[in-house]
Write a protein that holds these residues in place. Sequence first.
Motif, PDB file in Angstrom:
ATOM      1  N   LEU A   1       0.818  -1.205   0.000  1.00 17.47           N
ATOM      2  CA  LEU A   1       0.000   0.000   0.000  1.00 17.47           C
ATOM      3  C   LEU A   1       0.858   1.264   0.000  1.00 17.47           C
ATOM      4  CD1 LEU A   1      -2.986  -0.880   2.359  1.00 17.47           C
ATOM      5  CD2 LEU A   1      -2.674  -1.330  -0.066  1.00 17.47           C
ATOM      6  N   ARG A   2       2.018   1.209   0.638  1.00 17.00           N
ATOM      7  CA  ARG A   2       2.891   2.382   0.625  1.00 17.00           C
ATOM      8  C   ARG A   2       3.315   2.736  -0.797  1.00 17.00           C
ATOM      9  NH1 ARG A   2       6.609   0.704   3.817  1.00 17.00           N
ATOM     10  NH2 ARG A   2       5.814   1.623   5.742  1.00 17.00           N
ATOM     11  N   HIS A   3       3.544   1.702  -1.621  1.00 13.98           N
ATOM     12  CA  HIS A   3       3.932   1.932  -3.007  1.00 13.98           C
ATOM     13  C   HIS A   3       2.830   2.689  -3.755  1.00 13.98           C
ATOM     14  CE1 HIS A   3       5.765   1.181  -6.922  1.00 13.98           C
ATOM     15  NE2 HIS A   3       4.576   0.775  -7.345  1.00 13.98           N
ATOM     16  N   SER A   4       1.579   2.258  -3.611  1.00 15.55           N
ATOM     17  CA  SER A   4       0.463   2.920  -4.290  1.00 15.55           C
ATOM     18  C   SER A   4       0.229   4.319  -3.736  1.00 15.55           C
ATOM     19  CB  SER A   4      -0.814   2.085  -4.147  1.00 15.55           C
ATOM     20  OG  SER A   4      -0.679   0.841  -4.809  1.00 15.55           O
ATOM     21  N   LEU A   5       0.325   4.484  -2.423  1.00 15.60           N
ATOM     22  CA  LEU A   5       0.103   5.795  -1.818  1.00 15.60           C
ATOM     23  C   LEU A   5       1.185   6.785  -2.225  1.00 15.60           C
ATOM     24  CD1 LEU A   5      -1.030   4.691   1.756  1.00 15.60           C
ATOM     25  CD2 LEU A   5      -2.452   5.758  -0.001  1.00 15.60           C
ATOM     26  N   THR A   6       2.408   6.306  -2.373  1.00 18.65           N
ATOM     27  CA  THR A   6       3.491   7.177  -2.831  1.00 18.65           C
ATOM     28  C   THR A   6       3.208   7.695  -4.235  1.00 18.65           C
ATOM     29  OG1 THR A   6       5.118   5.991  -1.479  1.00 18.65           O
ATOM     30  CG2 THR A   6       5.973   7.306  -3.305  1.00 18.65           C
ATOM     31  N   ALA A   7       2.707   6.804  -5.107  1.00 17.10           N
ATOM     32  CA  ALA A   7       2.371   7.222  -6.473  1.00 17.10           C
ATOM     33  C   ALA A   7       1.253   8.252  -6.459  1.00 17.10           C
ATOM     34  CB  ALA A   7       1.961   6.003  -7.293  1.00 17.10           C
ATOM     35  N   ILE A   8       0.254   8.042  -5.619  1.00 19.41           N
ATOM     36  CA  ILE A   8      -0.854   8.993  -5.535  1.00 19.41           C
ATOM     37  C   ILE A   8      -0.355  10.359  -5.047  1.00 19.41           C
ATOM     38  CG2 ILE A   8      -2.998   9.535  -4.298  1.00 19.41           C
ATOM     39  CD1 ILE A   8      -3.576   6.514  -4.263  1.00 19.41           C
ATOM     40  N   TYR A   9       0.474  10.349  -4.020  1.00 14.68           N
ATOM     41  CA  TYR A   9       0.986  11.595  -3.445  1.00 14.68           C
ATOM     42  C   TYR A   9       1.838  12.357  -4.457  1.00 14.68           C
ATOM     43  CZ  TYR A   9       3.140  14.806  -0.095  1.00 14.68           C
ATOM     44  OH  TYR A   9       3.569  15.931   0.558  1.00 14.68           O
TER      45      TYR A   9
ATOM     46  N   LEU B   1      -1.701  11.763 -15.398  1.00 15.35           N
ATOM     47  CA  LEU B   1      -1.519  11.718 -13.947  1.00 15.35           C
ATOM     48  C   LEU B   1      -2.803  11.279 -13.250  1.00 15.35           C
ATOM     49  CD1 LEU B   1       0.549  14.991 -13.330  1.00 15.35           C
ATOM     50  CD2 LEU B   1       1.395  12.636 -13.288  1.00 15.35           C
ATOM     51  N   LEU B   2      -3.916  11.778 -13.719  1.00 14.47           N
ATOM     52  CA  LEU B   2      -5.204  11.385 -13.135  1.00 14.47           C
ATOM     53  C   LEU B   2      -5.473   9.899 -13.328  1.00 14.47           C
ATOM     54  CD1 LEU B   2      -7.420  14.450 -14.143  1.00 14.47           C
ATOM     55  CD2 LEU B   2      -6.757  13.779 -11.832  1.00 14.47           C
ATOM     56  N   VAL B   3      -5.119   9.388 -14.509  1.00 14.41           N
ATOM     57  CA  VAL B   3      -5.302   7.957 -14.766  1.00 14.41           C
ATOM     58  C   VAL B   3      -4.439   7.134 -13.811  1.00 14.41           C
ATOM     59  CG1 VAL B   3      -4.881   6.108 -16.434  1.00 14.41           C
ATOM     60  CG2 VAL B   3      -5.997   8.205 -17.175  1.00 14.41           C
ATOM     61  N   GLU B   4      -3.203   7.570 -13.600  1.00 19.15           N
ATOM     62  CA  GLU B   4      -2.311   6.846 -12.690  1.00 19.15           C
ATOM     63  C   GLU B   4      -2.842   6.874 -11.262  1.00 19.15           C
ATOM     64  OE1 GLU B   4       1.663   8.256 -12.985  1.00 19.15           O
ATOM     65  OE2 GLU B   4       1.889   7.733 -15.100  1.00 19.15           O
ATOM     66  N   ILE B   5      -3.414   7.988 -10.853  1.00 21.64           N
ATOM     67  CA  ILE B   5      -4.013   8.067  -9.521  1.00 21.64           C
ATOM     68  C   ILE B   5      -5.196   7.117  -9.405  1.00 21.64           C
ATOM     69  CG2 ILE B   5      -5.328   9.557  -7.953  1.00 21.64           C
ATOM     70  CD1 ILE B   5      -3.539  11.870  -8.812  1.00 21.64           C
ATOM     71  N   GLN B   6      -6.040   7.100 -10.429  1.00 22.89           N
ATOM     72  CA  GLN B   6      -7.186   6.200 -10.424  1.00 22.89           C
ATOM     73  C   GLN B   6      -6.758   4.739 -10.358  1.00 22.89           C
ATOM     74  OE1 GLN B   6      -9.102   7.455 -14.038  1.00 22.89           O
ATOM     75  NE2 GLN B   6     -10.302   9.065 -13.045  1.00 22.89           N
ATOM     76  N   GLU B   7      -5.714   4.393 -11.104  1.00 24.10           N
ATOM     77  CA  GLU B   7      -5.233   3.011 -11.100  1.00 24.10           C
ATOM     78  C   GLU B   7      -4.634   2.645  -9.740  1.00 24.10           C
ATOM     79  OE1 GLU B   7      -2.571   2.687 -14.392  1.00 24.10           O
ATOM     80  OE2 GLU B   7      -4.177   2.586 -15.896  1.00 24.10           O
ATOM     81  N   ALA B   8      -3.957   3.594  -9.102  1.00 23.94           N
ATOM     82  CA  ALA B   8      -3.383   3.330  -7.781  1.00 23.94           C
ATOM     83  C   ALA B   8      -4.486   3.120  -6.747  1.00 23.94           C
ATOM     84  CB  ALA B   8      -2.471   4.483  -7.364  1.00 23.94           C
ATOM     85  N   VAL B   9      -5.535   3.930  -6.831  1.00 22.58           N
ATOM     86  CA  VAL B   9      -6.669   3.758  -5.920  1.00 22.58           C
ATOM     87  C   VAL B   9      -7.338   2.412  -6.165  1.00 22.58           C
ATOM     88  CG1 VAL B   9      -8.956   4.638  -5.299  1.00 22.58           C
ATOM     89  CG2 VAL B   9      -7.052   6.234  -5.649  1.00 22.58           C
ATOM     90  N   LEU B  10      -7.488   2.036  -7.448  1.00 22.63           N
ATOM     91  CA  LEU B  10      -8.069   0.738  -7.788  1.00 22.63           C
ATOM     92  C   LEU B  10      -7.221  -0.398  -7.209  1.00 22.63           C
ATOM     93  CD1 LEU B  10     -10.085  -1.040  -9.356  1.00 22.63           C
ATOM     94  CD2 LEU B  10      -8.602  -0.812 -11.351  1.00 22.63           C
ATOM     95  N   ALA B  11      -5.901  -0.271  -7.312  1.00 24.57           N
ATOM     96  CA  ALA B  11      -5.016  -1.306  -6.782  1.00 24.57           C
ATOM     97  C   ALA B  11      -5.176  -1.441  -5.268  1.00 24.57           C
ATOM     98  CB  ALA B  11      -3.567  -0.974  -7.122  1.00 24.57           C
ATOM     99  N   ILE B  12      -5.269  -0.313  -4.567  1.00 26.07           N
ATOM    100  CA  ILE B  12      -5.460  -0.349  -3.116  1.00 26.07           C
ATOM    101  C   ILE B  12      -6.784  -1.024  -2.772  1.00 26.07           C
ATOM    102  CG2 ILE B  12      -5.879   1.094  -1.077  1.00 26.07           C
ATOM    103  CD1 ILE B  12      -3.882   3.091  -2.207  1.00 26.07           C
TER     104      ILE B  12
END
Length: 271
Positions: free
Chosen positions: A59-67, A86-97
Amino acid sequence: MRTHLAKPHISDGGKILTSDKRSAPFLRNELQRHKQGRLMEAERMAAIGMMACFISHDLRHSLTAIYANAEFLERHEIWADFRADLLVEIQEAVLAITERIDLLLQFGSGGQNNSLVREPVSVVVEKAVAAVKLHPDGRNVSITVSKFPLAEADMDARSLESAVYNLLLNACQAATRSTHLPEVKVHLTEVDERIYVTILDNGPGIPVSVRSTLFDPFVTAGKTNGTGLGLTLARRIAEEHGGSVWLEESNREGTEFTLSLRKNRPLPLGN
């Protein structure tokens, strides 16, 4: 004040057996149970520790990408196309979490079933295929579905869809590492009282080193972003439906998994 002592017990051989000696087997059993309890607790704590390490790292990996992406979005000079990426990457990180949390909740649920309903297995499989095609790892993969028989089964449709989805997602992720056009094929067959869902990908195959532990929790089969719970849950759900999941074949040309289930309400495990 008179002290009451345990009365001796005279055996057939004339030997005196005190109550302490008679209770020795009971004490040994109690000690054994206590030892087993401590071992089970130690294993449980080890599993919790492993899960905690997994959660914090993944989760730290995904949260770092979002931040990081959110910081970029604060800049007014970035181009619209870059902002959209950037928005797509944030959405994908949230989906992964979200997916990881869902898998962990399923893993910790202890395999509790919802009520079973009679439904065509093809409907569940088609829903899983449609869901995977919306996932980032499935968008660019050609998923070919053979003509399904209209076989029905007693099932927990939501859980079974989750099992098929996990197998399909693994297949798509493997196919994206293929040297050819990524492709996944899905077949559904019925034999007597059983229904089989077979999923094939044209990825590079599963490393031999992890095949013996492939269905153990937290084994990711070489993937850098996997949870290691998809196959574990898929097999558990299949077993709850009177079947199983197994690796049919894996080599440099691809991998094939099969999920089986019973058409009728499954007998309790062990029967």
